[in-house]
Design an enzyme around this catalytic site. Sequence first.
Site, mmCIF file in Angstrom:
data_model
loop_
_atom_site.group_PDB
_atom_site.id
_atom_site.type_symbol
_atom_site.label_atom_id
_atom_site.label_comp_id
_atom_site.label_asym_id
_atom_site.label_seq_id
_atom_site.Cartn_x
_atom_site.Cartn_y
_atom_site.Cartn_z
ATOM 1 N N VAL A 42 45.064 17.017 40.075
ATOM 2 C CA VAL A 42 45.368 18.214 40.860
ATOM 3 C C VAL A 42 46.506 18.947 40.164
ATOM 4 C CG1 VAL A 42 46.324 19.015 43.053
ATOM 5 C CG2 VAL A 42 44.586 17.226 43.052
ATOM 6 N N THR A 100 43.483 30.681 37.356
ATOM 7 C CA THR A 100 43.458 30.611 38.817
ATOM 8 C C THR A 100 43.524 32.008 39.387
ATOM 9 O OG1 THR A 100 44.608 28.529 38.740
ATOM 10 C CG2 THR A 100 44.871 29.795 40.760
HETATM 11 N N1 ASP Z 1 47.154 26.375 37.438
HETATM 12 C C1 ASP Z 1 45.809 25.857 37.368
HETATM 13 C C2 ASP Z 1 45.856 24.357 37.273
HETATM 14 O O1 ASP Z 1 46.730 23.834 36.607
HETATM 15 C C3 ASP Z 1 45.021 26.408 36.253
HETATM 16 C C4 ASP Z 1 45.282 27.839 35.850
HETATM 17 O O2 ASP Z 1 45.814 28.626 36.581
HETATM 18 O O3 ASP Z 1 44.968 28.232 34.750
HETATM 19 O O4 ASP Z 1 44.989 23.727 37.803
#
Ligand code: ASP
Length: 341
Positions: free
Chosen positions: A231, A202
């Site tokens: 989500v 992210t």
């Molecule tokens: N935190 C994000 C999610 O769980 C993915 C990520 O940051 O790698 O959708």
Amino acid sequence: MSTRRKFLQSSLAGSAALLSGKELLACGETKYDVQKNNPIVISTWDFGKEANAAAWKVLSSGGRALDAVEQGVMVPEADVKNQTVGYGGLPDRDGRVTLDACIMDENYNCGSVMCLEHIKHPISVARKVMEKTPHIVLTGDGALQFALANGFKKENLLTPESEKAWRKWLKTSKYEPVMNIENQLHNKENDPMPGGPQNHDTIGMVAMDATGQLSGACTTSGMAFKMRGRVGDSPIIGAGLYVDNEIGAATATGVGEEVIRIVGSFLVVELMRQGNSPEEACKKAVERIISRSPEKSKKLQVGFLALNKKGEFGAYALQKGFSFAVKNGSEEKLYDVKHIY
Ligand code: ASP
């Protein structure tokens, strides 16, 4: 002894204590170049560097932190090569690109979209939710309807590369969140993206502007090949992002389920409120994940990134491989993040 001499002696003793206190605090902590009272922007992963450059254009011309974080994260959102954020993001297991994003300003105003399809810049839709509705979260079709009504263009976000990766994944259809460790994820037999990007990353960005106001933004396509409707933490205020203008701001990346469980970004800000430095706060939040799921946490990645009101910043992760980017008046740098395992 004269009063003046006594005063000098006690203040010298005081500063020595302060100094050793500082040294103790700094012991074991990463030393970062902190430019107090300057605008600063920090963001997750290596691709945070380009995002920071866009945010810096706003900050360096006296702009608001809120505008900076929105402009900043729009860069990876629009980057077709980035398969973990926005346009070109890897789809869910039904082949649909669904995006999550949230934004928060210095006055606890916040907005979020979850499971939004067909819109390249979910962060801007989240900002509109914050500014134009009495609500904080819009999801799925409702979020899309709102976006279209506000002039956003409906687009196909599934690129040929991401479709190819999804078709490859369909052969085994094994849904398994993988931690972000180069060479461990990649080039495995069942890696749907051999040599390619990680399956989740992210962009979380927090910034302080020249007037000392804080804001943050967080946007993602979520876990690759996730269940339809899934989500993660990223669009959830308190989990993927939190801003408290008196204390600081934090954001998260990694397996969202683990971040939600401990309300991670809020926890980091609260730990800073209790006097922890940004790095200590991030480390304690990571340790909280371990204490909640000791076995599971060995196989997952979660990282936190934080900025306090003094312009100090820090990060910590479960596993090796997390990085973050910093831009302020004196530096433009990428840092590897300390980790537990
Ligand atoms: N935190 C994000 C999610 O769980 C993915 C990520 O940051 O790698 O959708």
